[in-house]
Design an enzyme around this catalytic site. Structure first.
Site, PDB file in Angstrom:
ATOM      1  N   GLU A 238     -16.130  -0.442   2.477  1.00 52.75           N
ATOM      2  CA  GLU A 238     -17.256   0.796   2.774  1.00 52.75           C
ATOM      3  C   GLU A 238     -16.851   1.827   3.724  1.00 52.75           C
ATOM      4  O   GLU A 238     -15.986   1.565   4.612  1.00 52.75           O
ATOM      5  CB  GLU A 238     -18.381   0.066   3.232  1.00 52.75           C
ATOM      6  CG  GLU A 238     -19.143  -1.062   2.415  1.00 52.75           C
ATOM      7  CD  GLU A 238     -20.089  -1.627   2.667  1.00 52.75           C
ATOM      8  OE1 GLU A 238     -21.139  -1.017   2.205  1.00 52.75           O
ATOM      9  OE2 GLU A 238     -20.166  -2.504   3.559  1.00 52.75           O
TER      10      GLU A 238
ATOM     11  N   GLU B 126     -19.727  -6.878   0.021  1.00 52.42           N
ATOM     12  CA  GLU B 126     -19.650  -7.214   1.383  1.00 52.42           C
ATOM     13  C   GLU B 126     -20.302  -8.608   1.937  1.00 52.42           C
ATOM     14  O   GLU B 126     -21.723  -8.530   1.596  1.00 52.42           O
ATOM     15  CB  GLU B 126     -20.262  -6.011   1.964  1.00 52.42           C
ATOM     16  CG  GLU B 126     -19.819  -6.080   3.549  1.00 52.42           C
ATOM     17  CD  GLU B 126     -18.446  -6.258   4.080  1.00 52.42           C
ATOM     18  OE1 GLU B 126     -18.143  -7.126   4.580  1.00 52.42           O
ATOM     19  OE2 GLU B 126     -17.481  -5.321   3.368  1.00 52.42           O
TER      20      GLU B 126
ATOM     21  N   ASN C 239     -30.996  -7.543   7.398  1.00 48.29           N
ATOM     22  CA  ASN C 239     -30.485  -7.720   8.795  1.00 48.29           C
ATOM     23  C   ASN C 239     -30.177  -6.328   9.306  1.00 48.29           C
ATOM     24  O   ASN C 239     -30.146  -6.175  10.482  1.00 48.29           O
ATOM     25  CB  ASN C 239     -29.244  -8.825   8.919  1.00 48.29           C
ATOM     26  CG  ASN C 239     -27.764  -8.151   8.140  1.00 48.29           C
ATOM     27  OD1 ASN C 239     -28.080  -7.490   7.304  1.00 48.29           O
ATOM     28  ND2 ASN C 239     -26.712  -8.606   9.048  1.00 48.29           N
TER      29      ASN C 239
ATOM     30  N   CYS D 276     -23.125  -9.876  10.057  1.00 48.48           N
ATOM     31  CA  CYS D 276     -21.776 -10.652   9.371  1.00 48.48           C
ATOM     32  C   CYS D 276     -20.533 -10.491  10.180  1.00 48.48           C
ATOM     33  O   CYS D 276     -19.536 -11.372  10.089  1.00 48.48           O
ATOM     34  CB  CYS D 276     -21.588 -10.028   7.974  1.00 48.48           C
ATOM     35  SG  CYS D 276     -21.314  -8.473   8.017  1.00 48.48           S
TER      36      CYS D 276
HETATM   37  C1  UN1 Z   1     -22.054  -4.288  12.537  1.00 50.84           C
HETATM   38  O1  UN1 Z   1     -21.253  -5.434  12.919  1.00 50.84           O
HETATM   39  O2  UN1 Z   1     -22.558  -3.925  13.516  1.00 50.84           O
HETATM   40  O3  UN1 Z   1     -24.324  -7.515   6.911  1.00 50.84           O
HETATM   41  C2  UN1 Z   1     -22.364  -4.309  11.256  1.00 50.84           C
HETATM   42  C3  UN1 Z   1     -23.789  -7.276   8.087  1.00 50.84           C
HETATM   43  C4  UN1 Z   1     -22.670  -6.219   8.030  1.00 50.84           C
HETATM   44  C5  UN1 Z   1     -22.824  -5.153   8.936  1.00 50.84           C
HETATM   45  C6  UN1 Z   1     -22.451  -5.520  10.580  1.00 50.84           C
HETATM   46  N1  UN1 Z   1     -22.548  -5.720   6.587  1.00 50.84           N
HETATM   47  O4  UN1 Z   1     -24.133  -7.930   9.081  1.00 50.84           O
END
Ligand code: UN1
Length: 498
Positions: free
Chosen positions: A468, A254, A156, A288
Site C-alpha cells: 500500500e 494487509e 482501528n 497491526c
Molecule cells: C500505523 O502503524 O500507524 O491496521 C498504521 C493497521 C495497519 C495500519 C497501521 N494497517 O493497524
C-alpha cells in the site's frame, strides 16, 4: 427499535444516500461510554452490494476517461474540505473507535497526506517508451484503471486506512465500493461526505455499511469487481485472498503482525524505552504495527525491566477525549474479551505477569472497555502469547544471548510486518536490517507508523499482493498496457517478432 433521538445514516450509491434493501439498521455505541448510541446504520445485504457494484460499473468509463490531472483536482478539493473538517472528524474517530484525540488528529493528518500525495500522482501517471527491436516501430506503456474495485477496511484506523486505499484507487481512475468495518461506519460516512462535497461524480465512490459476511462476500464474489484491497485479520484476509484469487482478481491484503523490538545492550535506553512504551501501549495496542514483543540482550535486561515497569505505572488510563490520556479503552466488548482471554492464556502457559493483567470496571471505567497495560516476562517462543496477534496493550518480553539469537526469535513467528532494533553499533544494525523478516524495518525507532510516500506492508502472513501507499499503490490500482505502433509505410515480409 431505534430511539427517536438517534440519527439514522444511509448507504451512498450512485451519488444518492439510500436505505438498505433489508429495511434494517443497527446501532453502534462509544467504547468509552457503552450507553451512548452514536447512530443507526444500514444493515446491508448482498443485494445492496450488487447494486453498489452496478453503480460503480456505470460510472466507470466516465471516470476512467477523465484525465488524471482533472481527477486530481477533485482530490485537492477533498483535501481542503477534510482539512476544514479535521477537528470534527478527529473527535468522531475518538468517540467511535476510542483512541486518544491526539492519535485521532494524527490519523486525520495521515489521511490528508495520502490524499495530497495521490493527487500529485495525477500528473505522474508515467509509463515508458523504449526502442523496439524492429525498424519504424515504437513501443510504450500506458496505465489504465482496473475498473471497479472493492475496499474493505478495519475499525482501528477508520479514516486513514479507507483514505490510503481510496485516494490511489481514485487517482488511477477506478470506481470504488467501500465497505468499512461494521463497528466504525460513522467515520466512513464522514469521509464519503468529504468526497461528495469535493464533487466526485455520482457512482465513482459508493459506501455500504453492515456485516462482512453478506456484504463483503458479495463484493468478493462479484465478477465486476476487478480488484480488492483489504486490511484486517489474517484469518479473514486469507479467505478473501483465496476467494478473489479463484476469480483472478487483483488482490492486496494487509493483515496481522507480531512485531518485535530487539534491544541490544549498547542501545540508548531512554530512547528505546519511549519507543517500546509507545509501540506497545499507544492506540491501546490496537494497530497491526504495535510492538507486542521485546527481545532483550542479557546485559541490559534488568535495567530495562526496572525502567519499563516504572514508566508503565505512570501511564494514564482514561477516556480518549481526556487531554492527558495515554491509554484509552479498547474499541469493543469483544476486543476486551479477546485481550482478557490472552492474558489468561499467558498465565496458564507459565509466563510471569510482571505488570497489569486486569480489566478495569470501577467508577468511570465501568462505562468503557478498559484494560491495564500488561507485561509478561519469562516468555518463551513456543507460547501462544509469543506467536499470536493479541491486538491489545499486552507486551511479551524475551531474553536473548546476542543479536543472532534475538533475530532468530524475532523471525520465529508466522508474521512479518514491522520490526525494530535499538543499537548504537552500525554493523549490528545492518546485520539486523539484512536478516530480519519484516516488510518494514526500523532502527532506533518504534515499530509503528509510516509515511504515505513510502510503501507499507508485510511479509509472510502479514501481507500479500502489492504494498500500500507510495508508488506501489499506483502499481496496484492500475494495469500496465503495452503498446506497439508500426509506422513503416510498407508491409513487412516477415512476421514482426521472433
Ligand atoms: C500505523 O502503524 O500507524 O491496521 C498504521 C493497521 C495497519 C495500519 C497501521 N494497517 O493497524
Amino acid at each position: 427499535m431505534v430511539d427517536q433521538q438517534v440519527k439514522t445514516y444511509q448507504n451512498y450509491l450512485g451519488g444518492q444516500w439510500l436505505d438498505s434493501n433489508s429495511g434494517q439498521t443497527y446501532t453502534i455505541t462509544s467504547p468509552a461510554s457503552k450507553s451512548t448510541v452514536l447512530g443507526a446504520f444500514q444493515f446491508s445485504t448482498a443485494e445492496d452490494a450488487t447494486q453498489a457494484v452496478a453503480a460503480a460499473q456505470e460510472a466507470s468509463s466516465g471516470w476512467a476517461g477523465t484525465p488524471a490531472p482533472a481527477r486530481a483536482q477533485v482530490l485537492y478539493r477533498a483535501l481542503d474540505i477534510l482539512s476544514k473538517r479535521s477537528e470534527e472528524i478527529a473527535r468522531t474517530i475518538t468517540i467511535e473507535e476510542g483512541k486518544p484525540l491526539a492519535d485521532a488528529r494524527g490519523e486525520v493528518k495521515r489521511a490528508m497526506n495520502i490524499i495530497e500525495y495521490a493527487a500529485g500522482e495525477g500528473r505522474r501517471m508515467f509509463g515508458y517508451t523504449t526502442p523496439s527491436e524492429l525498424p519504424s516501430t515504437i513501443a510504450y506503456t500506458v496505465r489504465r484503471p482496473l475498473g471497479v474495485v472493492a475496499i474493505i477496511t478495519p475499525w482501528n484506523f477508520p479514516i486513514a486506512i479507507p483514505a490510503w486505499k481510496l485516494a490511489p484507487a481514485l487517482i488511477c481512475g477506478n470506481t470504488v465500493v467501500l465497505k468499512p468495518a461494521s463497528a466504525t461506519p460513522l467515520s466512513a460516512v464522514k469521509l464519503v461526505e468529504v468526497f461528495e462535497e469535493a464533487g466526485l461524480p455520482p457512482g465513482v465512490l459508493n459506501l455500504i455499511t453492515g456485516p462482512g459476511s453478506s456484504v463483503g462476500n458479495a463484493l468478493v464474489e462479484s465478477q465486476l469487481v476487478r480488484g480488492i484491497s483489504f486490511t484486517g485479520s489474517t484469518e479473514i484476509g486469507t479467505e478473501i485472498y483465496s476467494a478473489g484469487a479463484r476469480l483472478l482478481k487483483k488482490m492486496q491484503c494487509e493483515m496481522g503482525g507480531k512485531n518485535a523490538v530487539i534491544l541490544l545492550a549498547d542501545a540508548d535506553l531512554d530512547k528505546a524505552l519511549e519507543g517500546i512504551v509507545q509501540g506497545a501501549f499507544g492506540s491501546t495496542g490496537q494497530r497491526c504495527t504495535a510492538t507486542s514483543r521485546v527481545i532483550v540482550e542479557e546485559g541490559i535486561y534488568d535495567e530495562l525491566m526496572d525502567q519499563l515497569l516504572d514508566r508503565t505505572a505512570k501511564l494514564k488510563i482514561d477516556d480518549g477525549l481526556d487531554p492527558e490520556v495515554d491509554i484509552s479503552p479498547l474499541s469493543s466488548e469483544s476486543q476486551l474479551q479477546k485481550v482478557m482471554e490472552y492474558i489468561g492464556i499467558g498465565t496458564e502457559e507459565g509466563a510471569r505477569l510482571a505488570y497489569g493483567g486486569h480489566a478495569l470496571s470501577e467508577g468511570d471505567y465501568s462505562q468503557g472497555y478498559y484494560v491495564e497495560p500488561t507485561i509478561f516476562t519469562e516468555v518463551t517462543p513456543d507460547m501462544r502469547i509469543a506467536q499470536e496477534e493479541i491486538f491489545g496493550p499486552v507486551l511479551t518480553v524475551f531474553r536473548a544471548g546476542d543479536l543472532d539469537e534475538a533475530v532468530r526469535i524475532s523471525n520465529d513467528v508466522q508474521f512479518g510486518l514491522s520490526s525494530s532494533v535499538y543499537t548504537r553499533d552500525l554493523p549490528s544494525a545492518f546485520r539486523y536490517i539484512n536478516t530480519v523478516e519484516a516488510g518494514m524495518v526500523h532502527v532506533n525507532a518504534p515499530t509503528l507508523g509510516g509515511e504515505v510516500h513510502l510503501p507499507f506492508g508485510g511479509l509472510k502472513s502479514s501481507g500479500v499482493g502489492q504494498r500500500e501507499q507510495g508508488v506501489e499503490a499506483v502499481d496496484f490500482f492500475s494495469e500496465v498496457i503495452t503498446v506497439y505502433i508500426d509506422y513503416a509505410d510498407e508491409a513487412r515480409t516477415q512476421a514482426p517478432f521472433i
